[in-house]
Write a protein that holds these residues in place. Structure first.
Motif, PDB file in Angstrom:
ATOM      1  N   GLU A 134       0.842  -1.200   0.000  1.00 16.73           N
ATOM      2  CA  GLU A 134       0.000   0.000   0.000  1.00 16.73           C
ATOM      3  C   GLU A 134       0.873   1.245   0.000  1.00 16.73           C
ATOM      4  OE1 GLU A 134      -3.810   2.033   2.321  1.00 16.73           O
ATOM      5  OE2 GLU A 134      -3.121   0.040   2.854  1.00 16.73           O
ATOM      6  N   GLN A 378      -7.667   1.283  -5.544  1.00 15.90           N
ATOM      7  CA  GLN A 378      -7.740   2.330  -4.529  1.00 15.90           C
ATOM      8  C   GLN A 378      -8.117   1.713  -3.190  1.00 15.90           C
ATOM      9  OE1 GLN A 378     -10.398   5.492  -5.609  1.00 15.90           O
ATOM     10  NE2 GLN A 378     -10.096   6.642  -3.699  1.00 15.90           N
ATOM     11  N   THR A 379      -7.431   2.144  -2.119  1.00 13.87           N
ATOM     12  CA  THR A 379      -7.676   1.556  -0.801  1.00 13.87           C
ATOM     13  C   THR A 379      -8.098   2.569   0.248  1.00 13.87           C
ATOM     14  OG1 THR A 379      -5.297   1.713  -0.347  1.00 13.87           O
ATOM     15  CG2 THR A 379      -6.147  -0.414  -1.145  1.00 13.87           C
ATOM     16  N   PRO A 397      -4.461   6.807  -1.685  1.00 11.19           N
ATOM     17  CA  PRO A 397      -3.927   5.514  -1.249  1.00 11.19           C
ATOM     18  C   PRO A 397      -4.293   4.402  -2.242  1.00 11.19           C
ATOM     19  CG  PRO A 397      -5.242   6.590   0.481  1.00 11.19           C
ATOM     20  CD  PRO A 397      -5.516   7.312  -0.798  1.00 11.19           C
ATOM     21  N   THR A 399      -3.240   0.127  -3.455  1.00  6.24           N
ATOM     22  CA  THR A 399      -2.525  -1.131  -3.226  1.00  6.24           C
ATOM     23  C   THR A 399      -2.046  -1.643  -4.570  1.00  6.24           C
ATOM     24  OG1 THR A 399      -3.715  -1.760  -1.218  1.00  6.24           O
ATOM     25  CG2 THR A 399      -2.717  -3.527  -2.489  1.00  6.24           C
TER      26      THR A 399
END
Length: 401
Positions: A134, A378-379, A397, A399
């Protein structure tokens, strides 16, 4: 006479709106349809120009809509600040702007930019190699890419990219608490870039290299050259314009692809679509939202009587979704062609000098992302810049699969 239009609420400058949702596209759509040249209340009030045709008209008539009289940025400045910043190419009109631009064009020829393609691809691959688990797409990919390229262009050590990143953030983000507590912080950052450029020129005069700095310091075929202040101000402009446009198109483009997974899937299936995808990303994101001009004479625009010295603000984010120009403008389509967006300006004297470089960077980045990181996801929520000037993403953010 101003044609007043009854509306519930129009506010195109509230930075908190931009920090929350980005450009106020619903308001802009209403204005295009009902009041394309709209008197916007404020201190001072200004004419908001939202229709493609009118934005292009303003952009291409520097004699009628000046960047020099009150500068090109939205904020109101003191006369001393205006006098100082008038030396920057962004804030000039022809013929002085034409002279200055002809000198700096030497460093941005198609041959010079084309020669960077393999290097840009290597930069993208290196950045993607370092992304595991991440990460923040902005700080790990979108921001470093143009900074690496700028360092290559000006022959600066790659280690200087962190300084350029910090200075640019402080100048552009002067209204965002994450970057600057006061506008003075942005001014101080500008002075640091100015001093950096001065030192760079001194070193290059002593040791010429095959880079843009050396070219800009040498006389052209007519014996003309940039003086020291002109050179320093150009490096200042390059550090911001050459960085922020690509950075925020890249981060905004990645966010948009996450929001349109069908389009991301198309790009992964055929990475060669990155060329048209790059243009569509610039249209959709419009990394530069607005610029300001000042009317030089009494004139009529969009049916409105504009007086000499009136403040006129063009909104590229609106023009790039004008249904009179783009079919299905609210549809994000990475195969859109033709795509006459004005994300690099509406033509005329101030059309983006580095548009070919920005397109090249974006094309290669998204091509390599599709080829090498097809499972990117997208995380966490994106965080937007608190700015009505730059449509920026501060954090995204992701991953890396």
């Amino acid at each position: 006479m101003i044609k007043r239009v009854n509306v519930v609420h129009i506010d195109l400058v509230d930075r908190d709106i931009y920090a929350t949702t980005g450009p106020p596209h619903e308001q802009l759509a209403w204005l295009r349809a009902n009041s394309p040249v709209h008197w916007h209340e404020g201190e001072p009030g200004f004419w908001a120009v939202t229709r493609y045709e009118d934005v292009v008209h303003v952009s291409r008539h520097s004699d009628r809509f000046s960047s020099y009289k009150k500068l090109a940025l939205f904020e109101e400045l003191t006369q001393d600040q205006i006098d100082l910043q008038r030396h920057m190419m962004l804030n000039q009109d022809p013929p002085e702007h034409t002279r200055r631009r002809s000198l700096v064009n030497r460093g941005f020829t198609p041959r010079t930019i084309g020669a960077l393609e393999d290097h840009i691809r290597d930069i993208c691959d290196d950045l993607l190699d370092k992304c595991t688990g991440e990460v923040d797409f902005v700080t790990e990919v979108a921001a470093p890419l143009p900074l690496y390229v700028i360092c290559e262009l000006i022959g600066a050590p790659v280690a200087d990219r962190d300084k350029l990143f910090t200075w640019s953030n402080r100048m552009i983000g002067s209204q965002d608490p994450d970057y600057s507590e006061t506008p003075e912080v942005g001014s101080a950052a500008a002075m640091e870039v100015y001093a950096y450029a001065n030192e760079l020129a001194t070193r290059r005069r002593g040791t010429p290299k095959n880079d843009i700095v050396t070219k800009l310091l040498q006389p052209n075929e007519h014996g003309e050259t940039l003086d020291q202040d002109e050179f320093n101000l150009f490096i200042l402009l390059l550090a911001v314009a050459g960085n922020e446009t690509t950075r925020n198109a890249a981060s905004g483009g990645m966010l948009t692809l996450f929001e349109h997974p069908d389009q991301w899937g198309r790009l992964v299936a055929d990475p060669t679509l990155a060329k048209t995808a790059a243009d569509e990303i610039v249209r959709w994101v419009s990394p530069v939202n607005l610029f300001r001009r000042t009317s030089t004479t009494d004139q009529v625009l969009g049916g409105q009587e504009i007086k000499a010295d009136d403040k006129v603000v063009v909104f590229y984010a609106s023009a790039n979704r004008d249904p009179a120009v783009f079919s299905d403008p609210e549809v994000f389509d990475i195969t859109r062609d033709p795509n006459p967006h004005i994300g690099f300006g509406g033509g005329g004297a101030h059309f983006c000098l580095g548009n070919h470089l920005a397109k090249l960077e974006l094309r290669i980045l998204f091509e390599q992302l599709a080829r090498r990181r097809p499972k990117l996801r997208q995380t966490g929520p994106a965080r937007r810049l608190r700015s009505n000037f730059i449509n920026g993403i501060k954090e995204l953010p992701v991953t890396v699969g």
